[in-house]
Design an enzyme around this catalytic site. Sequence first.
Site, PDB file in Angstrom:
ATOM      1  N   GLU A  49      -9.140  17.607  32.595  1.00  0.00           N
ATOM      2  CA  GLU A  49      -8.708  16.747  31.343  1.00  0.00           C
ATOM      3  C   GLU A  49      -7.538  15.643  31.742  1.00  0.00           C
ATOM      4  O   GLU A  49      -6.199  16.099  32.135  1.00  0.00           O
ATOM      5  CB  GLU A  49      -7.946  17.713  30.340  1.00  0.00           C
ATOM      6  CG  GLU A  49      -7.367  17.372  29.241  1.00  0.00           C
ATOM      7  CD  GLU A  49      -6.541  18.280  28.367  1.00  0.00           C
ATOM      8  OE1 GLU A  49      -5.748  17.592  27.434  1.00  0.00           O
ATOM      9  OE2 GLU A  49      -6.525  19.520  28.774  1.00  0.00           O
ATOM     10  N   ARG A  53      -1.232  10.696  28.008  1.00  0.00           N
ATOM     11  CA  ARG A  53       0.104  10.630  28.270  1.00  0.00           C
ATOM     12  C   ARG A  53       0.784   9.360  28.977  1.00  0.00           C
ATOM     13  O   ARG A  53       2.032   9.079  28.828  1.00  0.00           O
ATOM     14  CB  ARG A  53       0.600  11.893  28.513  1.00  0.00           C
ATOM     15  CG  ARG A  53       0.239  13.143  28.061  1.00  0.00           C
ATOM     16  CD  ARG A  53       0.815  14.479  28.399  1.00  0.00           C
ATOM     17  NE  ARG A  53       0.363  15.610  27.577  1.00  0.00           N
ATOM     18  CZ  ARG A  53       0.688  16.758  27.891  1.00  0.00           C
ATOM     19  NH1 ARG A  53       1.406  17.027  28.923  1.00  0.00           N
ATOM     20  NH2 ARG A  53       0.281  17.672  27.221  1.00  0.00           N
ATOM     21  N   LYS A 137      -8.747  23.925  20.648  1.00  0.00           N
ATOM     22  CA  LYS A 137      -7.641  23.960  21.542  1.00  0.00           C
ATOM     23  C   LYS A 137      -6.337  24.698  20.640  1.00  0.00           C
ATOM     24  O   LYS A 137      -6.142  24.239  19.632  1.00  0.00           O
ATOM     25  CB  LYS A 137      -7.157  22.496  22.112  1.00  0.00           C
ATOM     26  CG  LYS A 137      -5.978  22.684  22.781  1.00  0.00           C
ATOM     27  CD  LYS A 137      -5.421  21.155  23.091  1.00  0.00           C
ATOM     28  CE  LYS A 137      -4.260  21.125  23.801  1.00  0.00           C
ATOM     29  NZ  LYS A 137      -4.043  19.649  24.732  1.00  0.00           N
TER      30      LYS A 137
END
Length: 216
Positions: A49, A53, A137
């Site tokens: 993943e 960010r 998630k």
Amino acid sequence: MTQLSDYHRDRIQAVLSASPLVPVIAINEPEDAIPLCRALVDGGIKVLEITLRTEHGVRAIEQVRKAIPEAWVGAGTVTSIAQYRQVEAAGAQFVITPGVTEAILEFALTSEAPLLPGVATVSELMLGYSLGYREFKFFPAEVSGGMPALKAFRGPFPDVTFCPTGGINQDTARDYLALPNVAAVGGSWLTPAEAIQRREWKVITEVARASLDQLR
């Protein structure tokens, strides 16, 4: 109302079953993307993943997809449809969001890259559930109730599966994975910042291998 297709569900289920641990990867230096991801794969991690960010996330997805075709490479921390389109164009094989909006959930229904939507509450879960989503998630896991919350979710939603992320570490991952509604666990402990800064890729590989060994 349009519902999530079997194709999308099958793809997300394939991702979650490919690796019990999903590293949360933030690329601060573009040249680190391939060796970092290679180190994780060498340690047995099959799902990557790569988050948005940092500004290097989209490019890293494109590079890693080409360099490491044997891994599932997806995008994390996707917070808008514009970002969704970007990572899809870069070749992301799946998309993970920290939370949900109705617009993103609906966009993902017809997207090439399937979505693992982030939820922290039952209300958010129900929003995705109404569109056919059954894999989520759970984020941020520890501050949103952790394992007790996941146990409580199972009562009204026995057909939902989670990938909890946020505050989980090498020592607690096994306990989360023991829950019947947890398919995989995400975490940043798999990508220790100090080792990345020093480009100690063998350390990353050992952390990945040791974390997987601890689950056996």
